[in-house]
Motif scaffolding. Sequence first.
Motif, PDB file in Angstrom:
ATOM      1  N   UNK A 418      43.776  23.134  48.796  1.00  0.00           N
ATOM      2  CA  UNK A 418      44.165  23.920  47.562  1.00  0.00           C
ATOM      3  C   UNK A 418      44.208  23.339  46.160  1.00  0.00           C
ATOM      4  N   UNK A 419      45.018  23.769  45.391  1.00  0.00           N
ATOM      5  CA  UNK A 419      44.947  23.108  44.121  1.00  0.00           C
ATOM      6  C   UNK A 419      46.531  22.715  43.822  1.00  0.00           C
ATOM      7  N   UNK A 420      46.451  21.509  43.064  1.00  0.00           N
ATOM      8  CA  UNK A 420      47.557  20.981  42.364  1.00  0.00           C
ATOM      9  C   UNK A 420      47.673  20.712  40.924  1.00  0.00           C
ATOM     10  N   UNK A 421      48.651  21.059  40.186  1.00  0.00           N
ATOM     11  CA  UNK A 421      48.766  20.901  38.704  1.00  0.00           C
ATOM     12  C   UNK A 421      49.769  20.085  38.289  1.00  0.00           C
ATOM     13  N   UNK A 422      49.712  18.923  37.734  1.00  0.00           N
ATOM     14  CA  UNK A 422      50.877  18.111  37.143  1.00  0.00           C
ATOM     15  C   UNK A 422      51.066  18.403  35.818  1.00  0.00           C
ATOM     16  N   UNK A 423      52.450  18.900  35.539  1.00  0.00           N
ATOM     17  CA  UNK A 423      52.326  19.144  34.014  1.00  0.00           C
ATOM     18  C   UNK A 423      52.937  17.974  33.150  1.00  0.00           C
ATOM     19  N   UNK A 430      51.487  24.040  42.982  1.00  0.00           N
ATOM     20  CA  UNK A 430      50.751  23.931  43.908  1.00  0.00           C
ATOM     21  C   UNK A 430      50.225  25.331  44.563  1.00  0.00           C
ATOM     22  N   UNK A 431      48.897  25.631  44.568  1.00  0.00           N
ATOM     23  CA  UNK A 431      48.540  27.002  45.136  1.00  0.00           C
ATOM     24  C   UNK A 431      47.554  26.368  46.458  1.00  0.00           C
ATOM     25  N   UNK A 432      48.036  26.994  47.560  1.00  0.00           N
ATOM     26  CA  UNK A 432      47.135  26.655  48.685  1.00  0.00           C
ATOM     27  C   UNK A 432      46.142  27.670  48.848  1.00  0.00           C
ATOM     28  N   UNK A 433      44.714  27.393  48.978  1.00  0.00           N
ATOM     29  CA  UNK A 433      43.552  28.425  49.180  1.00  0.00           C
ATOM     30  C   UNK A 433      44.196  29.543  49.861  1.00  0.00           C
ATOM     31  N   UNK A 434      44.888  29.381  51.074  1.00  0.00           N
ATOM     32  CA  UNK A 434      45.156  30.282  51.963  1.00  0.00           C
ATOM     33  C   UNK A 434      46.294  31.309  51.587  1.00  0.00           C
ATOM     34  N   UNK A 435      46.829  30.886  50.062  1.00  0.00           N
ATOM     35  CA  UNK A 435      47.795  31.749  49.794  1.00  0.00           C
ATOM     36  C   UNK A 435      47.348  32.411  48.341  1.00  0.00           C
ATOM     37  N   UNK A 436      46.131  32.118  47.766  1.00  0.00           N
ATOM     38  CA  UNK A 436      45.513  32.764  46.730  1.00  0.00           C
ATOM     39  C   UNK A 436      45.429  34.268  46.731  1.00  0.00           C
ATOM     40  N   UNK A 472      34.891  24.577  44.557  1.00  0.00           N
ATOM     41  CA  UNK A 472      35.800  24.547  45.332  1.00  0.00           C
ATOM     42  C   UNK A 472      36.569  25.847  45.259  1.00  0.00           C
ATOM     43  N   UNK A 473      36.982  26.377  44.460  1.00  0.00           N
ATOM     44  CA  UNK A 473      37.693  27.666  44.407  1.00  0.00           C
ATOM     45  C   UNK A 473      36.641  28.714  44.750  1.00  0.00           C
ATOM     46  N   UNK A 474      35.648  28.869  44.385  1.00  0.00           N
ATOM     47  CA  UNK A 474      34.833  29.798  44.722  1.00  0.00           C
ATOM     48  C   UNK A 474      34.360  29.758  46.326  1.00  0.00           C
ATOM     49  N   UNK A 475      34.220  28.557  46.636  1.00  0.00           N
ATOM     50  CA  UNK A 475      33.766  28.539  48.259  1.00  0.00           C
ATOM     51  C   UNK A 475      35.005  28.742  49.100  1.00  0.00           C
ATOM     52  N   UNK A 476      36.316  28.616  48.618  1.00  0.00           N
ATOM     53  CA  UNK A 476      37.487  28.611  49.409  1.00  0.00           C
ATOM     54  C   UNK A 476      38.168  30.055  49.439  1.00  0.00           C
ATOM     55  N   UNK A 477      37.737  31.121  48.289  1.00  0.00           N
ATOM     56  CA  UNK A 477      38.668  32.035  47.996  1.00  0.00           C
ATOM     57  C   UNK A 477      37.591  33.327  48.264  1.00  0.00           C
ATOM     58  N   UNK A 478      37.797  34.280  49.123  1.00  0.00           N
ATOM     59  CA  UNK A 478      37.195  35.584  49.374  1.00  0.00           C
ATOM     60  C   UNK A 478      36.568  36.046  48.017  1.00  0.00           C
ATOM     61  N   UNK A 479      35.295  36.504  47.905  1.00  0.00           N
ATOM     62  CA  UNK A 479      34.755  37.085  46.934  1.00  0.00           C
ATOM     63  C   UNK A 479      35.421  38.312  46.375  1.00  0.00           C
ATOM     64  N   UNK A 480      36.303  39.163  47.261  1.00  0.00           N
ATOM     65  CA  UNK A 480      36.872  40.421  47.073  1.00  0.00           C
ATOM     66  C   UNK A 480      38.076  40.239  46.054  1.00  0.00           C
ATOM     67  N   UNK A 481      38.664  38.767  46.125  1.00  0.00           N
ATOM     68  CA  UNK A 481      39.730  38.605  45.272  1.00  0.00           C
ATOM     69  C   UNK A 481      39.464  37.966  43.841  1.00  0.00           C
TER      70      UNK A 481
END
Length: 492
Positions: A418-423, A430-436, A472-481
Amino acid sequence: MNHEVIDGVPVLWAEAPGPLEAVLMFGCGVRDETMRTLGVTHLVEHLAMSTLPRLRHEHNASVDLLTTQFTCTGRPEQVTAFLAAVCEALDALPLDRIEQEAGVLAAEGGQVADSATGELLSHRYGVQGLGLAAYRGPGPDRIPVEAVRDTVARHFHRGNAVLVLTGPPPAGLRLPLADGERPDRSAAQPVLHTGPSWRQEDVPGPGIALRGDLDDLALLLACKILTERLRATVRHRHGLAYEVGGDALHAGPGLGERTVCLDAREGQETRVAELLWEEASRLAAEGPTEAELAEEVTDLRELYEDPRSIGLEIGQAAGALLFDDGYEDPQTRLAALAKVTPGQAREAFARALETVLLVVPCDAEVDVALPDGRPLPRYSCSDDTGLPAGATVLRPPLLARLRSGEARRARLAVDARGLWMRGSEDDVHHVPFAEVVAVEMRGPGRVVFGRNTCMIPVVPELWAGIGEVVDAVDAAVPEHLRYAASALRPAD
């Protein structure tokens, strides 16, 4: 109250003063949508209403968190014609009008809950179910036509409808809806965060949410007393707020949220939040007085005995029927309310306060304690304290880093999980790809929404060299989302 069945649809009616009023209610609202399809129920409602001819009697339609309602007031023959036309429209929606009605929805705007209540629900449930109240979604022009068809097939049929009338059904009344099975409502809404905690959000004033049994009359009375105490203290004594209100939101059989929210005079947000917490803590510790309980019961008795409330009462019974909830008539309710003791109200409120969520405006800082002395913890949407080892890490563009110390500290990371962003303050989202739950495509960039309420923008304005992360986002997240940014909204 009378109960009949017409064309397979339950009909509840009672005699009430004034012209005949009708409410055709479906058990479908925003909580039945997803982040990707948010707004689809409202679009269905608009498409159905767009088919009606010019009407010279009062009529309307609305969508809230739980239901969609088509309402009218008029002569019996007008009510009969309106209800038949709505049912026929739902059976054959003019899908060729989606573009026009999407524009109307964009102009209408609006929310299903005030901002504080929406943020509290998002805090509790995440970006799903009731928690969708805090979000705008992809925009009405980005709702797939397949989602419209699916919503109608699953929810807008006789198995998921109830008709309410303030008089006997008119002769010749027909409700030509399609067949269908009522959705299963036996499970409670999934909870993201049980509480207790507090957080800052873009809201006009503070608010609290308490999770509990909505049928608990002791908790009902305690929350009404808290609202009245706040109105007396924050508004009338200190002049720091205007609106003080509460709500109850159904989240499953017997379960839900009771909220109390206020606005705040500019510059007084922290003080209003502190007063809210002080009154809530005092109620949990000391309970109400006998006089306060008696006052609330008297108010409810006046409401129940007012002939003008008959429509509201039938509507409450219809909701209970739709969601397989228990219903008690006003007399039974009043008898039970009169038996609630101060001790029972205190215990119910103290128990609910263990689940409390507190939301405050962005400029407000609170340092408050729970009844047992523990500090009320500040909510964090992620347990991560750092970026994962081995991840690809991006920094903001060079010019931004030269101009800002905050930009020099910021980082965006991606790996297969998934993704991590430090402010700027070392907080990590943190957003796991499985929970997008949705991905908005903004030109070369992406905005990624997680079920946990984290939102991570992967856009060139904020990060240099985003190509690998976007791939990476486009590969991990289903197109319908994934969806293109709305053409009906300015970029923000």
